[in-house]
Design a protein around this motif. Structure first.
Motif, PDB file in Angstrom:
ATOM      1  N   LEU A   1      -1.859   3.702   7.527  1.00  0.00           N
ATOM      2  CA  LEU A   1      -1.560   3.582   6.360  1.00  0.00           C
ATOM      3  C   LEU A   1      -2.796   3.088   5.549  1.00  0.00           C
ATOM      4  N   GLY A   2      -3.739   2.276   6.196  1.00  0.00           N
ATOM      5  CA  GLY A   2      -4.910   1.611   5.525  1.00  0.00           C
ATOM      6  C   GLY A   2      -5.914   2.945   5.238  1.00  0.00           C
ATOM      7  N   ILE A   3      -5.727   3.630   6.217  1.00  0.00           N
ATOM      8  CA  ILE A   3      -6.875   4.833   5.852  1.00  0.00           C
ATOM      9  C   ILE A   3      -6.241   5.796   4.692  1.00  0.00           C
ATOM     10  N   ALA A   4      -4.869   6.108   4.763  1.00  0.00           N
ATOM     11  CA  ALA A   4      -4.180   6.954   3.889  1.00  0.00           C
ATOM     12  C   ALA A   4      -4.314   6.311   2.388  1.00  0.00           C
ATOM     13  N   ALA A   5      -4.363   5.001   2.193  1.00  0.00           N
ATOM     14  CA  ALA A   5      -4.453   4.341   0.960  1.00  0.00           C
ATOM     15  C   ALA A   5      -5.866   4.210   0.484  1.00  0.00           C
TER      16      ALA A   5
ATOM     17  N   ARG B   1       7.134  -2.205   3.527  1.00  0.00           N
ATOM     18  CA  ARG B   1       5.806  -2.661   4.231  1.00  0.00           C
ATOM     19  C   ARG B   1       4.636  -1.819   3.676  1.00  0.00           C
ATOM     20  N   ALA B   2       5.006  -0.354   2.869  1.00  0.00           N
ATOM     21  CA  ALA B   2       4.158   0.186   2.214  1.00  0.00           C
ATOM     22  C   ALA B   2       3.255  -0.517   1.094  1.00  0.00           C
ATOM     23  N   ALA B   3       3.984  -1.598   0.343  1.00  0.00           N
ATOM     24  CA  ALA B   3       3.245  -2.325  -0.603  1.00  0.00           C
ATOM     25  C   ALA B   3       2.080  -3.013  -0.226  1.00  0.00           C
ATOM     26  N   GLY B   4       2.072  -3.459   1.022  1.00  0.00           N
ATOM     27  CA  GLY B   4       1.092  -4.398   1.372  1.00  0.00           C
ATOM     28  C   GLY B   4      -0.365  -3.323   1.392  1.00  0.00           C
ATOM     29  N   TYR B   5      -0.363  -2.130   1.437  1.00  0.00           N
ATOM     30  CA  TYR B   5      -1.475  -1.151   1.325  1.00  0.00           C
ATOM     31  C   TYR B   5      -1.478  -0.607   0.036  1.00  0.00           C
ATOM     32  N   GLY B   6      -0.643  -0.896  -0.896  1.00  0.00           N
ATOM     33  CA  GLY B   6      -0.994  -0.352  -2.230  1.00  0.00           C
ATOM     34  C   GLY B   6      -0.365   0.988  -2.257  1.00  0.00           C
ATOM     35  N   ILE B   7       0.710   1.428  -1.367  1.00  0.00           N
ATOM     36  CA  ILE B   7       1.320   2.738  -1.486  1.00  0.00           C
ATOM     37  C   ILE B   7       2.422   2.597  -2.034  1.00  0.00           C
ATOM     38  N   PRO B   8       2.853   3.301  -2.857  1.00  0.00           N
ATOM     39  CA  PRO B   8       4.300   3.288  -3.456  1.00  0.00           C
ATOM     40  C   PRO B   8       5.516   3.697  -2.512  1.00  0.00           C
ATOM     41  N   GLY B   9       6.520   3.282  -2.388  1.00  0.00           N
ATOM     42  CA  GLY B   9       7.433   3.554  -1.477  1.00  0.00           C
ATOM     43  C   GLY B   9       8.952   3.580  -1.902  1.00  0.00           C
TER      44      GLY B   9
END
Length: 324
Positions: A157-161, A194-202
């Motif tokens: 998830l870190g890489i994706a973000a 959990r996604a919010a911690g990486y700035g990813i919408p969920g």
């Protein structure tokens, strides 16, 4: 996004194919005809069926050890699926992958893995390749709730973000990582948080509602294709069987809990909706079931007729012959 009625019917057909395939796989496994392990997703069919119905043929899919429905929903042939479970040469992986490691390149299913969370970073690699090549393709990575507790998940998830990768992460939260309920080791309202911690919408959706899953995933796919980066979708669903065919599930959940989810069965729910819309009736549904059953009978008969792979095949496809 409002899902069109004909698309809902497509989703229903996919769910029926997934459910009937796995029910037959359980039957054949109990007869001792299928070697290894079989992990079913009976009860979870709404998630892969609704999402894969929204994909384009060139989009990619990664699944888990419980991945039969994802592969079938992406367009896999039932005969090649059954042959793979029977460890026959005509299977997708020539009988070498079995139930947990199927790859179906013809429908862009790039792999299933028995290693929990392993598909996440690999899916990111495919997403990065598509972005670098400027391909308008989405990579969908299906994972279970247990995978969200692995290092591979957080690294992925870190890489994706960081690279705004065109990846749709789909957590099929069937409530239990083997026998541990997700609420027993997560102090968050839902796994999508959990996604919010990486700035990813969920988003967290009802995984027993095909229409809701399809609508939200369709919107997410549009954003991903438009370069807005990854999206994390949690579908709260349920597996009717235990973790595997060796597990009854009786030691960690009650009959009442299982029955409460069966009353919300996604296939019956969508059939009722199609019935009320005049899109399907009992007669058409019976014809559909007969057609799938005939296809499954032929698949099993073909697998039973086919000989086991030759021992000479054991090391073929294992090593890559590099050019001089």
């Amino acid at each position: 996004m409002e899902v069109k009625n004909d698309k809902l019917k497509d989703i229903y057909i996919l769910m029926k194919r997934c459910r009937m395939f796995e029910e037959r796989a359980v039957e054949e496994y109990r007869k001792g005809r299928i070697p290894g392990f079989v992990h079913t997703s009976i009860g979870q069919e709404a998630v892969p069926s609704a999402i894969c119905a929204m994909l384009e043929p060139e989009d990619y899919v990664f699944a888990t050890h419980r991945g039969h429905s994802e592969i079938i929903a992406k367009g896999a042939r039932l005969d090649k699926m059954m042959a793979e479970l029977f460890a026959r040469p005509s299977g997708y992986c020539k009988g070498k992958g079995g139930s947990m490691h199927i790859i179906a390149p013809e429908c862009n299913v790039l792999g299933c893995s028995a290693i929990v969370g392993a598909g996440v970073p690999i899916a990111c690699g495919v997403g990065l390749a598509c972005k670098l090549r400027k391909l308008s393709r989405v990579t969908v990575c299906f994972l279970g709730d247990g995978a969200t507790f692995t290092g591979a998940f957080h690294e992925g998830l870190g890489i994706a973000a960081s690279f705004d990768l065109p990846v749709l992460f789909v957590c099929e939260n069937n409530q239990y990582a083997v026998s541990t309920h997700w609420k027993d080791h997560l102090k968050l309202p839902n796994i999508a948080a959990r996604a919010a911690g990486y700035g990813i919408p969920g988003a967290s959706v009802d995984g027993m509602d095909p229409k809701e899953i399809a609508g939200i995933s369709a919107d997410a796919l549009i954003d991903i294709r438009n370069g807005k980066g990854p999206f994390f979708l949690e579908a709260q669903t349920y597996r009717y069987y235990g973790h595997g065919q060796y597990d009854t599930g009786a030691s960690y959940r009650t009959k009442e809990e299982v029955e409460s989810y069966k009353k919300r069965d996604p296939i019956q729910k969508l059939f009722t909706q199609l019935l009320n819309m005049g899109m399907m009736d009992d007669e058409e549904n019976s014809r559909l079931e007969s057609k799938i059953e005939e296809e499954l009978n032929e698949s099993v008969e073909m697998a039973l007729r086919e000989p086991d792979p030759s021992p000479d095949e054991a090391l073929i496809d294992v090593f890559c012959n590099l050019p001089d």
